[in-house]
Design a protein around this motif. Structure first.
Motif, PDB file in Angstrom:
ATOM      1  N   TRP A   1     -18.438  20.582 -19.657  1.00 52.96           N
ATOM      2  CA  TRP A   1     -19.528  21.305 -18.983  1.00 52.96           C
ATOM      3  C   TRP A   1     -20.795  21.418 -19.833  1.00 52.96           C
ATOM      4  O   TRP A   1     -21.829  21.853 -19.341  1.00 52.96           O
ATOM      5  N   THR A   2     -20.719  21.050 -21.104  1.00 48.48           N
ATOM      6  CA  THR A   2     -21.895  21.161 -21.960  1.00 48.48           C
ATOM      7  C   THR A   2     -23.027  20.284 -21.417  1.00 48.48           C
ATOM      8  O   THR A   2     -22.860  19.082 -21.209  1.00 48.48           O
ATOM      9  N   GLY A   3     -24.161  20.890 -21.182  1.00 51.20           N
ATOM     10  CA  GLY A   3     -25.315  20.162 -20.654  1.00 51.20           C
ATOM     11  C   GLY A   3     -25.333  20.012 -19.152  1.00 51.20           C
ATOM     12  O   GLY A   3     -26.273  19.448 -18.590  1.00 51.20           O
ATOM     13  N   VAL A   4     -24.280  20.505 -18.462  1.00 53.76           N
ATOM     14  CA  VAL A   4     -24.236  20.438 -17.002  1.00 53.76           C
ATOM     15  C   VAL A   4     -24.777  21.754 -16.441  1.00 53.76           C
ATOM     16  O   VAL A   4     -24.296  22.833 -16.790  1.00 53.76           O
ATOM     17  N   GLY A   5     -25.804  21.676 -15.582  1.00 58.11           N
ATOM     18  CA  GLY A   5     -26.406  22.868 -15.005  1.00 58.11           C
ATOM     19  C   GLY A   5     -25.457  23.600 -14.062  1.00 58.11           C
ATOM     20  O   GLY A   5     -24.484  23.019 -13.573  1.00 58.11           O
ATOM     21  N   GLU A   6     -25.770  24.851 -13.791  1.00 57.05           N
ATOM     22  CA  GLU A   6     -24.914  25.668 -12.941  1.00 57.05           C
ATOM     23  C   GLU A   6     -24.807  25.093 -11.524  1.00 57.05           C
ATOM     24  O   GLU A   6     -23.730  25.119 -10.925  1.00 57.05           O
ATOM     25  N   ASN A   7     -25.896  24.592 -10.993  1.00 53.79           N
ATOM     26  CA  ASN A   7     -25.857  24.029  -9.637  1.00 53.79           C
ATOM     27  C   ASN A   7     -24.958  22.792  -9.580  1.00 53.79           C
ATOM     28  O   ASN A   7     -24.159  22.618  -8.642  1.00 53.79           O
TER      29      ASN A   7
ATOM     30  N   THR B   1     -20.373  13.172 -19.610  1.00 56.00           N
ATOM     31  CA  THR B   1     -19.689  14.463 -19.451  1.00 56.00           C
ATOM     32  C   THR B   1     -18.201  14.332 -19.139  1.00 56.00           C
ATOM     33  O   THR B   1     -17.511  15.342 -19.068  1.00 56.00           O
TER      34      THR B   1
ATOM     35  N   LYS C   1     -22.534  22.143 -11.612  1.00 54.49           N
ATOM     36  CA  LYS C   1     -21.159  22.610 -11.831  1.00 54.49           C
ATOM     37  C   LYS C   1     -20.558  23.117 -10.527  1.00 54.49           C
ATOM     38  O   LYS C   1     -19.402  22.813 -10.191  1.00 54.49           O
TER      39      LYS C   1
END
Length: 542
Positions: free
Chosen positions: A61-67, A111, A69
């Motif tokens: 999840w590092t660098g993955v935005g909340e939306n 990712t 995700k």
């Protein structure tokens, strides 16, 4: 737009491709084939579900935005993918080639990675290195046996090499049911439920009555398929027949007989016996949990009856230890015989064409329980239509609720799972619900994690369940802490961190169980010092 996208994904997986049959989702179960490799012939049962071409991916999840995700999680829920493990930084998920293709289109290539590239070979390995009781003699005489325990990666190579070398001289054989030693080979294999129950019977014949030890079998209830849910409960009396003073609440003692129906002031209170409950096996495929629970109980009884000054002996005089090694024997046996990755119980829940089977037990406990908005009755994570719909969760909750009628107060509850190497306290459903005892729960949990790491060198992380794993309602420890008032409620995720996942080789049963035992003993001593024998009196050695 999002709804349209998700609908398109669903259709793309459901409709066969005319261009490439190789892109179709894997059709399972596939039948056993005599042309399969020797490894598969030895390790896999005819007609059992296979996992050829499937992989387990780790999504970072590092660098993955909340939306992004949330979008990925929506896809996972829509496709009802088998999520193996979640943390704050990653997610492990089982995928067919077609599912992997779809999911990768929504994530940057940096990712994710195939963490387990060949799932079926790992399933084969977990069976190949497992010896049953009938094969125990042969396994004990093999000089590669001890090496396999210390180096599980080479198990298959050693197995092939064995065919070409002369048999080594036979070692002294130990009957798997000789429980006078912790070295029994029983702890080096996974066993069918009938042998789990036989182990408990032999524990009783070996230890009950020894040095004042009271060891009894208890029947918690019945499963949907009619199997018994068995446990074993142990307590040691003092030499003079008295018990340590219980600092918890007292219960009123009724007096029968003519004219004595009321409570008498001079003897109106009788101490409640403190109880520590360890359960395992909520999810069928998590085999190392039940194995570790049995090892813990065996180790506890051995030390208590062979060393007068042992911590185990002192703890058994202060607490009743109850171990329920497998609360889901139906799911466990189905995992052994038909589908290695089966998770739920085997309850008929209707659903699509009335053919859906199973409730996810660890989503069915009656605290903050809620029905799932997305999962169907056929889903891997189906929580049931109501709390305690599952036969197994209802049986254990009834046992816990009846503690006072038995003269007990359940003071600690530990629920063993795999995998992830975590030791967690409530709550699991939400971090907005913070336990009043969080500081003490964290302090004890950190000590448990340190004890486990010191024993085998494997790191365990302690913390609140909602913070360390995917937030889920209906969790067992949320119920035990939030409803039954069991202060020391914990959930443990045992080995490993993903290399083997649920297919932990039998060579790792013993080291896993050994470190779990160290952690559980630390927790019991922590509670002992705090509540039974406070600091003004001599403390137990750590």
């Amino acid at each position: 737009m999002r709804a349209v996208t998700l609908s398109f994904i669903s259709l793309s997986l459901a409709i066969p491709s005319l261009i490439s049959a190789s892109q179709l989702p894997l059709q399972v179960p596939t039948s056993y084939n005599e042309d399969d490799s020797l490894l598969a012939q030895d390790s896999w049962r005819a007609g059992a579900e296979r996992y050829d071409d499937q992989q387990v991916w780790r999504v970072g999840w590092t660098g993955v935005g909340e939306n992004a995700k949330k979008e990925v999680m929506s896809i996972i829920e829509l496709l009802d993918l088998d999520v193996w493990h979640t943390t704050r930084s990653s997610l492990d998920v089982r995928l067919s080639p077609r599912e992997a293709e779809v999911l990768s289109s929504y994530l940057p290539t940096s990712t994710f990675k195939p963490f387990i590239p060949d799932l079926q070979s790992l399933v084969d390995l977990s069976f190949t290195s497992t010896f049953d009781l009938e094969a125990a003699e042969e396994a004990e005489s093999d000089d590669s046996y001890d090496d396999a325990r210390s180096n599980e990666v080479d198990i298959e190579k050693k197995r092939k090499k064995k065919k070409k070398t002369k048999p080594a001289p036979k070692k002294p054989q130990i009957d798997p049911f000789n429980l006078t030693t912790i070295e029994t080979p029983y702890h080096d294999a996974f066993h069918p439920i009938e042998d789990v129950y036989k182990f408990g019977q032999v524990l009783i014949s070996t230890f009950n009555g020894k040095d004042g030890l009271d060891l009894q079998e208890i029947n918690i209830g019945k499963t949907f398929e009619g199997r018994d849910i068995k446990g074993w409960t142990a307590k040691m009396t003092e030499v003079n027949g008295t018990q340590p003073q219980d600092l918890s609440k007292k219960r009123k003692k009724k007096h029968g007989g003519k004219g004595r129906g009321r409570e008498r002031e001079e003897d109106a209170e009788e101490p409640l016996e403190l109880e520590i409950v360890v359960q395992a096996g909520q999810h069928g495929r998590e085999w190392v949990g039940p194995s570790s629970a049995l090892y813990f109980l065996h180790n506890l009884l051995l030390h208590a009856t062979s060393h007068d000054d042992s911590d185990s002996r002192t703890l058994l005089k202060s607490f009743r230890f109850t171990v329920i090694p497998n609360i889901n024997p139906d799911g466990y046996e189905y995992s052994r015989q038909h589908s290695r990755l089966w998770r739920k119980n085997r309850q008929d829940v209707g659903g699509k064409n009335g053919k859906c089977v199973g409730v996810d037990l660890n989503s069915n406990w009656g605290y903050k329980w809620r029905p799932s908005k997305h999962s169907s009755p056929c889903s891997e994570t189906f929580p049931g239509r109501e709390a305690f719909e599952a036969y197994e969760t209802k049986a254990v909750s009834d046992y816990l609720a009846a503690a006072e009628s038995r003269g007990n107060k359940v003071r600690a509850f530990i629920d063993l799972h795999s995998y992830g190497q975590l030791f967690m306290f409530p709550f699991a459903h939400s971090c907005d619900d913070f336990p009043p005892d969080a500081e003490m729960l964290m302090e004890a949990g950190l000590g448990v994690a340190k004890a486990m790491r010191t024993r085998q060198g494997e790191g365990y992380e302690a913390g609140q369940a909602c913070d360390l794993t995917y937030r889920a309602p209906g969790d067992a420890i949320d119920y035990t802490y939030g409803v039954t008032d069991i202060r020391w409620s914990y959930s443990a995720e045992l080995r490993d961190t993903g290399t083997y996942g649920f297919m932990l080789p039998p060579s790792l049963i013993r080291p896993t169980a050994d470190e779990v035992t160290a952690g559980l003993l630390y927790l019991a001593k922590f509670i002992y010092v705090l509540e039974v024998n406070p600091p003004q009196t001599p403390r137990l050695d750590n």
